[in-house]
Write an enzyme that holds these catalytic residues in place. Structure first.
Site, short mmCIF file in Angstrom:
data_model
loop_
_atom_site.label_atom_id
_atom_site.label_comp_id
_atom_site.label_asym_id
_atom_site.label_seq_id
_atom_site.Cartn_x
_atom_site.Cartn_y
_atom_site.Cartn_z
N ASP A 123 -2.66 -10.52 -2.56
CA ASP A 123 -3.18 -10.06 -1.28
C ASP A 123 -4.68 -9.77 -1.41
OD1 ASP A 123 -1.93 -8.59 1.44
OD2 ASP A 123 -3.77 -7.63 0.72
N HIS B 188 -6.18 -7.21 -0.53
CA HIS B 188 -6.40 -5.80 -0.85
C HIS B 188 -5.64 -5.41 -2.12
CE1 HIS B 188 -6.65 -6.29 3.58
NE2 HIS B 188 -7.70 -5.50 3.46
N ASP C 27 -4.32 -12.91 3.26
CA ASP C 27 -5.56 -12.46 3.88
C ASP C 27 -6.79 -12.65 2.99
OD1 ASP C 27 -4.35 -10.57 2.29
OD2 ASP C 27 -4.56 -8.91 3.72
N HIS D 13 0.82 -1.23 0.00
CA HIS D 13 0.00 0.00 0.00
C HIS D 13 0.85 1.27 0.00
CE1 HIS D 13 -3.60 -2.31 0.38
NE2 HIS D 13 -3.28 -2.79 1.57
#
Lengths: 340, 340
Positions: free
Chosen positions: B193, B195, B282, B158
């Site tokens: 991931d 996200h 995740d 991120h």
């Protein structure tokens, strides 16, 4: 002169505010309005309740999705399990090149850029009537009043087209200018609030019909940090129609007034048909947000010079926080303004 | 295969995190690394401590002022009277057209865009070694290892060129790609991931030498909300070299694997010399951040297909939070990856 105000503007009572990562009381309290109204009345102004102008002028400066957001976000937010009671954003786009999310948390991040403007069940109504107050004052000036004082609260000048920040939701100053633009080809905005009027700047940044001028504490070490620098002069058709006059922290009356003279001189060259004053009183030396050091007597001199511009003038209340001098500073400004 | 890790990466222990306006425990805890290291060792990997690569590869993907900020902000922040103990931003630029402030509060707002990445006295050192871990794994692959697992923690995908967010500070995945670029003309990044890898996307958005592909929960209602949409394909020279494959919340193994096949197919057409896998775990059905529904067995299938790409591969750990399945999911992935 009339002071425009309605008690509906006092319903909004924000409780959230973080400063340097720590929770603090939010200083934009309803009592501000009581103090300012009392000072206006004791200065000889006559109170008047604003009319309802719908969204006509508000939609001239804000996007449809932002207005929808402000109206419905609190009802959506309180359905989030474990969420805060006020809408408080926690994630923000640092640039606007991606998509607009559908979720409450995502939209809150899109439509806020700090923690100073939480949204409660009462926020929309107070912000709406604060905007009507500004529109009403501008309508009065169009109708022939030489000047009119909009006691707008919550304030507005940090609100951009679709981002709330700095205790602001709807940009009352910009809304007053939009009303004045219905009868004047050129309108000037002079922002004397302690903080740079970054929302107002953003709204008119590419336009040559509204000249935006702001005098404020240098953002290099002061809110709003990212805008308010002298280099920001407008862009596109608006190039040259934005003027920032940042001042060092602690600047007092004399330097402030010389800077005001420069601002007024540049406004004169623009030759507007009317002017909106974003009337923050937080440049005061004892304001709790402490940035500049204008004295109570200094506000009289500021008011005097602004009146001497000689234009139809809408005074729109912006910042100025609870201190023993808050009411006195408004009275002092109005004394100077009416004795020009 | 080697697992690269150093205990220095565990010093960082963030305590601040706000979700929907409410304080929550920060899930990016050092124990994650313990669990992942144990799973890697029990899967037969050999642990190795990373070398110190200075700022060479870090500076290839981050700006100098951001690196200066990360190194000195905590020492500056704790001098703020009444401030929080960790650096937690509260005001952000929603666009980057103004100036860069000098104050700690202003710079914190510039260099963060959420409350998930607080900075303590230990953050820089852990983030630095997390980056060295990724660089070291890439160096091993350049030296001839078919693959190498960087147990990078804190995670990185991120983090943009100069903004920390989502538990990330330095973009380890991008740093690994920068190392691989020293010997390969074209490098692919595949982000699995939960996200969207918005930081990695931003870093390489205008480049055609690094193809960034991300499979993730649809941002329309999921972090990072503002990026990760299918429409984002890159810009300028990078047009067509970014691919986002957002999936509906709750997507399970079969649809995930079909999407992975599409990602791998697009990577094949790019014909890279090496690949970095941003290996979040995740997407797991019982991950506390609950977005997708990949099973433990599903991670084995994911690992198998990624190995079948047949490229020199750097696995860089990204997200994946404490659950009974965290270690098992890494073991499952590694089993599939090594049995390809």
């Amino acid at each position: 002169m009339k002071v425009i105000f309605t008690e509906k503007q006092k319903k909004h009572y924000p409780h959230t505010f973080f400063s340097s990562g720590a929770p603090q009381p939010n200083p934009e309290v309803p009592e501000r309005a009581d103090r300012l109204l009392a000072a206006a009345i004791s200065s000889g102004l006559t109170a008047e309740v604003p009319g309802d102008y719908g969204l006509e002028f508000i939609a001239a400066v804000h996007t449809p999705r932002y207005l929808t957001y402000l109206q419905n976000i609190h009802a959506r937010w309180i359905r989030i399990e474990g969420g805060s009671s006020e809408v408080v954003p926690g994630i923000h786009p640092d640039r606007r090149d991606g998509g607009y999310p559908a979720s409450a948390a995502g939209q809150a991040g899109w439509h806020h850029c700090d923690t100073a403007s939480p949204v409660s069940a009462d926020t929309w109504d107070s912000a709406l009537w604060s905007a009507h107050t500004a529109a009403h004052a501008a309508k009065r000036v169009i109708a022939g009043d030489a000047s009119c004082y909009a006691l707008s609260r919550p304030p507005g000048h940090h609100a951009t087209r679709e981002v709330a920040s700095g205790f602001c939701y709807l940009n009352n100053t910009a809304i007053a200018a939009a009303v004045l633009r219905t009868t004047h080809d050129r309108v000037a905005i002079l922002d004397v609030d302690l903080h740079h009027g970054n929302g107002t700047q953003e709204i008119f940044y590419e336009r040559s019909d509204v000249f935006t001028v702001s005098i404020h504490a240098d953002p290099v070490r002061f809110y709003p940090f990212f805008w308010g620098y002298a280099e920001e002069r407008g862009s596109g058709a608006g190039k040259g129609f934005n003027l920032n006059l940042p001042l060092p922290r602690g600047t007092g009356d004399d330097v402030y007034l010389r800077t005001l003279d420069a601002a007024i001189s540049s406004i004169g060259k623009f030759a507007p048909g009317a002017i909106v004053i974003a009337l923050g009183l937080d440049a005061y030396e004892d304001d709790p947000l402490r940035g500049l050091a204008v004295s109570t007597a200094g506000f009289e001199r500021i008011g005097h010079r602004i009146a001497a511009i000689g234009l139809p003038t809408v005074l729109v209340q912006e910042g100025g926080y609870l201190s023993d001098g808050l009411g006195d500073n408004l009275s002092s400004f109005l004394r100077g303004f009416s004795n020009s």
